[in-house]
Every structure is written in structure tokens, then in C-alpha cells.
Scaffold this active site. Structure first.
Site, PDB file in Angstrom:
ATOM      1  CD  GLU A  33      -9.627 -20.598 -11.830  1.00  0.00           C
ATOM      2  OE1 GLU A  33      -9.472 -20.722 -10.636  1.00  0.00           O
ATOM      3  OE2 GLU A  33     -10.675 -20.149 -12.212  1.00  0.00           O
TER       4      GLU A  33
ATOM      5  CG  ASP B  64      -6.014   3.162   0.370  1.00  0.00           C
ATOM      6  OD1 ASP B  64      -5.084   2.506   0.326  1.00  0.00           O
ATOM      7  OD2 ASP B  64      -6.537   3.351  -0.776  1.00  0.00           O
TER       8      ASP B  64
ATOM      9  CG  ASP C 239     -11.838 -16.435 -12.537  1.00  0.00           C
ATOM     10  OD1 ASP C 239     -11.156 -16.543 -11.845  1.00  0.00           O
ATOM     11  OD2 ASP C 239     -13.151 -16.310 -12.489  1.00  0.00           O
TER      12      ASP C 239
ATOM     13  CG  ASP D 120      -1.478   1.164   1.329  1.00  0.00           C
ATOM     14  OD1 ASP D 120      -2.107   2.045   0.117  1.00  0.00           O
ATOM     15  OD2 ASP D 120      -2.237   1.335   2.668  1.00  0.00           O
TER      16      ASP D 120
ATOM     17  CG  ASP E 105      -7.488 -12.947 -13.116  1.00  0.00           C
ATOM     18  OD1 ASP E 105      -7.897 -13.774 -13.510  1.00  0.00           O
ATOM     19  OD2 ASP E 105      -6.984 -13.414 -11.929  1.00  0.00           O
TER      20      ASP E 105
ATOM     21  CG  HIS F 288      -6.484 -15.568  -5.552  1.00  0.00           C
ATOM     22  ND1 HIS F 288      -6.022 -15.901  -6.764  1.00  0.00           N
ATOM     23  CD2 HIS F 288      -7.844 -15.566  -5.776  1.00  0.00           C
ATOM     24  CE1 HIS F 288      -7.013 -16.239  -7.663  1.00  0.00           C
ATOM     25  NE2 HIS F 288      -7.993 -15.842  -7.120  1.00  0.00           N
ATOM     26  CG  ASP F 289      -9.311 -19.042  -5.600  1.00  0.00           C
ATOM     27  OD1 ASP F 289      -9.656 -17.870  -5.264  1.00  0.00           O
ATOM     28  OD2 ASP F 289      -9.384 -19.157  -6.732  1.00  0.00           O
TER      29      ASP F 289
ATOM     30  CG  ASN G  87      -3.389   5.413  -1.347  1.00  0.00           C
ATOM     31  OD1 ASN G  87      -3.122   4.461  -0.729  1.00  0.00           O
ATOM     32  ND2 ASN G  87      -4.268   5.823  -2.177  1.00  0.00           N
TER      33      ASN G  87
ATOM     34  CG  ASP H  21      -1.380   1.339  -3.626  1.00  0.00           C
ATOM     35  OD1 ASP H  21      -0.260   1.045  -3.883  1.00  0.00           O
ATOM     36  OD2 ASP H  21      -1.620   1.921  -2.498  1.00  0.00           O
TER      37      ASP H  21
END
Ligand code: TEU
Ligand code: CA
Length: 556
Positions: free
Chosen positions: A256, A24, A199, A20, A97, A326-327, A22, A28
Site C-alpha cells: 500500500e 457479540d 500497510d 458474526d 495485512d 475499507h478507507d 457468536n 469473526d
């Protein structure tokens, strides 16, 4: 497949959890830019960036509202252009993706489509009339729980959503819809992106009719796989997509493909069929599934993992090799030992995976041995699937404590916690409040320490990836299992023109004896990689493996 693709080593960046800039609390695009050298130095050469498009983020960006706009939480199109340019300057490819089995109910296409049955977008989704009693067209269930159908009063029809109800499935039977997708693809390819990870691509062709399907053991809904995975016109669509789009660019395509067997997979990648370069399949991710699917409280057996890998090595000409993404939960927690032998097992797992035939995929953080999280409250989990499953399990009579434990073990959020850059505030990910909590072990598992330690998992990956890409045997060699019935060891050879790599990995925390088959290992071999400091000096056909020891011998 050409050389750059064969030498591709993919590093998966999950941008919201990477860096990150900035403050928040959300990673990013500028954060990815900041870390390009880090990725390059590891030895990866392709970045797969999970979705950064405009999205209400119901499924963390896999619900795309505008395919040609960047979600402002990640930055601007100018930031993206800079990322692409800088990646290329550093010799890194950037793969996007492409989520085209479904998009978001907030997209213009869906907003128009749902208005009535007669507009430009009316056939962009899969609309079906209710049954006579007004109920859903079929008993199909969705991946994230509940029915796969949602009613829209304006059309007096239901639409299909294999995933969340905010992710309506696109209708690939519509020629206009397909052309709209091709336009999106060209938009990104003309900018210079180097390909797509597609995907859920095995789901795009649905059956013509939706009927009730048989229910397995007291389930309330039928499996969404019926009539949607590897459907009737799937390969026609992929060939058309290749003809109209991909064939015009030198790009890499990774499909995928959930619920796809090795023989089905070969059709996607057979060069004569002009479809995709490779598939990303799931069979080996099912080795610890049980009564409650992926969330079941089941330990994997090495024999199942090895058999699955070996079957795909034999039946498919080129695979995608991974143990997490990530799954999935973190690989070292799931398949290794994330406490006492975290470093040894993370290295061994990397070795056994990367040296198989195919393209290695590394999820951000696996190169420093990041582990599953230990949250103590369900609200610390952010993934909609975790919350739906938690409720589902309790409805089935599982106690809340047990249900929580099952989520903890398999939640997709295990892989989505912020990247651990250092031992400072929020692991150096952000000065703000991270969108998901940092794993509490960041003071001992972080990049800064890994870079400073020559024996770290990171530095092992560097050697491993160099070995993989410098060795023709590792890229093209034939795969054969050794000791296929050993209860603790996963071992195989790769062979090309009489030269071999012998790869041996122990999956136990005990010291064990391992017999290398007679005649395989002679004096022409030397040890080329090990996850322990001291190499084995004397080559003999009986070796003693230390906990999670991994060794590679070669006669090249
Ligand atoms: O996943 C597709 C997929 O097949 C799912 O079944 C996946 O295995 C799921 O996460 C099971 O828990 C892709 C994306 O990788 C995933 O993040 C998205 O949620 C999904 O598609 C919908 O776009
Ligand atoms: Ca940010």
C-alpha cells in the site's frame, strides 16, 4: 510475476463487519469460514484479510499490540488455522495485512521502548529531543489530525506517529527492529499464509532529521508526507526484506503506497529489483479532493478519473485496480448513481475497473452494490478519523450541519457497515447489536436477493471475473484509451497479438450517442458482456448508450 499471481482476483474481507457467528455484534474468523464458498463462487481467488491481531482497536486493528496473537474478539489461533486450511482446500489464497510502519502503543516493544533510552527496544521507535523551548521536534501533522509528535516524560523525548498517537511509527533504521519484523513475517509464512498486503509501506523510511516544513495555506501543521513517503532507504529495506524473507516463499506482496507517483511505483515492482509484486496506489482516489482534503464537498470529473487511470496504465507495468476499500466511501455512491441506476452503475464501474491491466480488488459488499450509509447523528460513526475531522471542520468555521454532511459523504465507515446477507434482523450479520449500525437499505440490497436474481450485480461480477481470467487479452493486453476527451464515456481497448477487447462505460444517467473511432469495430467483433439485458445486434461505429451502460466487444 507468475501465473497464479496474474490470475489473482482479490476479495477484501473486513472481518469485524463480515459475519458474526457468536452474536457479540462483531464479525469473526468463523464468520469468514462460513462464507468461503460465497467468496469462491463469486470468482475471487485471493482473500485479503484486514488485521485480526491483538489490538486495542483504536484504529480498528491497524494498531497492533501483538503481531503473533489473534484478537480474541475475532476468535482463536485454532480458528485461524482452520480458516487457512479450509481456504486452501477450496483453492483460495489467504493474504494477511502486515502493518509495520507503526504498531500500537500497547505493544511490548513500545512499552519497553518508552521506559528509558537504553534498553533492548529503545531504538525501535522514532524518538527525538524537544526543541529548545520544549515543544515538538517539528511541525509535522498526523494523518488523523493534530501533531505527529507525542511527548513521553520518562524519556524526556517525543515519538513520531504519522497516524493516531496510539500508533507509534517503527524505526526502520534499527537493524534489530527490522529483524523482529522479519521474524513476524516468517511466523505467518511458515503457517502457510500466501502473502501480505503491506500497510502504508511507502512511509517506512523517514528522513534523518526532522525540521519544520513549509505550511500550506494557513494549515496548522506540515504535511506528514514530507520526508516520510518514499524516503531515502525505502528500497534498501524492501530489498533486504525480500532477500531475507519473501524470496524463500511463493507468496504475493502488495504494497500500500500512499503518496507515490507511477514512476516511483515502478521501482517497487520492477522484477529485477526484487522488492514487491504490486502496489496499491491512491492517485485516482484524489479526484474529488479539495480545500479540506478527502472530506471536501467536491464532485469528481470523469476526465480526471480517466486520466489518472490511463496514466497508471501507461506508466506502470502492472497496477492494482479498485474503486473502493475499507478507507473509502462506497464506489457506487461516489462514482455511480446509488438510487435510480444503482444496479447499472455498479456493474459498469466494476467492468471499467476489472478489465484494466492489473489485479482487481473487490471490497466486501461491492459485489451486491452496497451504498454509503445515511446516519443522522455523528455518534453513529465509529471511525476516529470521522470524529476528528468533524471537530476540525467546525473549528474551521464550517457549520455543524455542513460538517456532518461532509463526513457522511466520505467517512471510511461508509464501507465498514455490516455486510448485508439477507432482509432479516441486522441484515443477517448478527443476532446481537452490531458494533456499527447496518445500512437501512438492507431489505432491498442483500446477498440472498442477489443470489436469487440472475440479473443481479453479483452475477454480473461472476461473468466479469470469468471473462477477465479466461482472457489472455484481459490479463496481458496493452491498454489504450478511445475517445480520450469524451465528457461522459470512459472507453479503452486492450490488445494482444492483434486481438482486442473494446470496453465502453457511460458515466451519465442520460441516453447518449457515442462514436467508436473509424475502423475499430468491424464484423469480426461480438458483444461479450453488457450490463443491460438486450445485446446490441447491429454493430456500427455509432452506438447509443443507455444510462450507465457498459459494453465489452471482442474479436477473439
Ligand atoms: O491507510 C493508509 C493511508 O494512507 C491513509 O492515508 C488512508 O488513506 C486513510 O485512511 C485516509 O483517510 C492504512 C489503512 O488502510 C488504514 O485503515 C489505516 O487507518 C492506516 O493505514 C493506518 O494503519
Ligand atoms: Ca463475533
Amino acid at each position: 510475476m507468475n501465473d497464479w499471481k496474474k490470475k489473482g482476483v482479490v476479495y477484501e474481507v473486513y472481518p469485524q463487519s463480515f459475519k458474526d457467528t457468536n452474536d457479540d455484534g462483531i464479525g469473526d474468523i468463523n464468520g469468514v469460514i462460513e462464507k468461503l464458498d460465497y467468496i469462491k463462487n463469486l470468482g475471487a481467488n485471493i482473500i485479503w484479510l484486514t488485521p485480526i491481531f491483538k489490538s486495542p482497536l483504536v484504529d480498528n486493528g491497524y494498531d497492533i499490540a501483538d503481531y503473533e496473537a489473534i484478537n480474541p474478539v475475532y476468535g482463536t489461533m485454532a480458528d485461524f488455522d482452520r480458516l487457512l486450511q479450509l481456504s486452501h482446500e477450496k483453492g483460495l489464497k489467504l493474504v494477511m495485512d502486515l502493518v509495520v510502519n507503526h504498531n500500537s502503543d500497547q505493544s511490548k516493544w513500545f512499552q519497553e521502548s518508552k521506559k528509558d533510552r537504553d534498553n533492548k527496544y529503545s531504538d525501535y521507535y522514532i524518538w527525538q529531543d524537544p526543541k529548545d523551548d520544549g515543544s515538538a521536534p517539528s511541525n509535522l501533522g498526523s494523518v488523523f489530525g493534530g501533531s505527529a509528535w507525542e511527548y513521553v516524560p520518562e524519556r524526556k523525548q517525543y515519538y513520531l506517529h504519522l497516524f493516531a498517537k496510539e500508533q507509534p511509527d517503527l524505526n526502520w533504521r534499527s537493524k534489530n527492529m527490522r529483524q523482529s519484523i522479519y521474524k513476524v513475517m516468517k511466523f505467518w509464512l511458515d503457517k502457510g499464509v500466501d502473502g501480505f498486503r503491506m500497510d502504508s509501506i511507502s512511509f517506512i523510511s523517514k528522513q534523518a532529521e526532522f525540521k519544520d516544513v513549509p505550511l500550506e495555506d494557513n494549515k496548522s501543521y506540515g504535511s506528514y508526507y514530507y520526508g516520510s513517503s518514499n524516503g531515502p532507504k525505502l528500497h534498501d529495506y524492501l530489498q533486504e526484506m525480500n532477500r531475507e524473507v519473501m524470496s524463500k516463499y511463493d507468496v504475493i506482496t502488495i504494497g500500500e503506497t500512499p503518496h507515490t507517483t507511477a514512476s516511483q511505483a515502478e521501482k517497487y515492482i520492477d522484477p529485477d529489483r526484487h522488492e514487491l509484486d504490486m502496489v496499491f496506489q491512491f492517485e485516482h482516489m484524489h479526484v474529488d479532493y479539495g480545500e479540506y482534503g478527502r472530506y471536501s464537498d467536491v464532485n469528481f470529473k470523469l476526465s480526471d478519473l480517466r486520466d489518472s487511470f490511463a496514466r497508471w496504465q501507461k506508466d506502470l507495468s502492472w497496477n492494482s485496480n479498485y474503486l473502493s476499500n475499507h478507507d473509502q466511501p462506497r464506489m457506487v455512491s461516489r462514482f455511480g448513481n446509488d438510487t435510480k441506476y444503482r444496479k447499472e452503475s455498479a456493474k459498469m464501474l466494476a467492468m471499467i475497473t476489472v478489465l484494466q491491466k492489473g489485479t482487481p480488488f473487490i471490497l466486501q459488499g461491492d459485489e451486491i452494490g452496497m451504498t454509503n450509509v445515511s446516519f443522522d447523528n455523528i455518534n453513529q460513526f465509529k471511525d476516529l478519523e470521522s470524529h476528528n475531522t468533524y471537530k476540525f471542520l467546525m473549528n474551521k468555521g464550517v457549520s455543524s450541519a455542513k460538517a456532518f454532511e461532509m463526513i457522511q459523504r466520505k467517512s471510511r465507515d461508509n464501507s465498514r457497515t455490516p455486510m448485508q446477507w439477507n432482509d432479516k434482523k441486522n441484515a443477517g450479520f448478527s443476532e446481537g447489536t452490531p458494533w456499527i449500525e447496518v445500512n437501512e437499505n438492507y431489505s432491498k440490497v442483500n446477498v440472498e436477493d442477489a443470489l436469487a436474481d440472475k440479473k443481479s450485480i453479483y452475477h454480473f461480477y461472476q461473468k466479469l471475473l470469468k471473462l477477465r481470467n479466461d482472457s489472455k487479452i484481459a490479463i496481458d493486453g496493452q491498454f489504450d484509451l478511445i475517445a480520450p476527451n469524451d465528457s461522459d464515456v470512459f472507453a479503452y481497448t486492450r490488445t494482444l497479438n492483434g486481438k482486442k477487447l473494446i470496453v465502453i462505460g457511460s458515466f451519465t444517467d442520460k441516453k447518449i450517442k457515442f462514436d467508436i473511432p473509424q475502423g475499430l469495430l468491424d464484423n469480426s467483433y461480438h458483444e461479450v458482456l453488457s450490463n443491460y439485458d438486450d445485446l446490441i445486434e447491429e454493430l456500427s461505429s455509432t452506438i447509443y448508450l443507455r444510462p450507465y451502460e457498459g459494453i465489452v466487444f471482442s474479436n477473439d
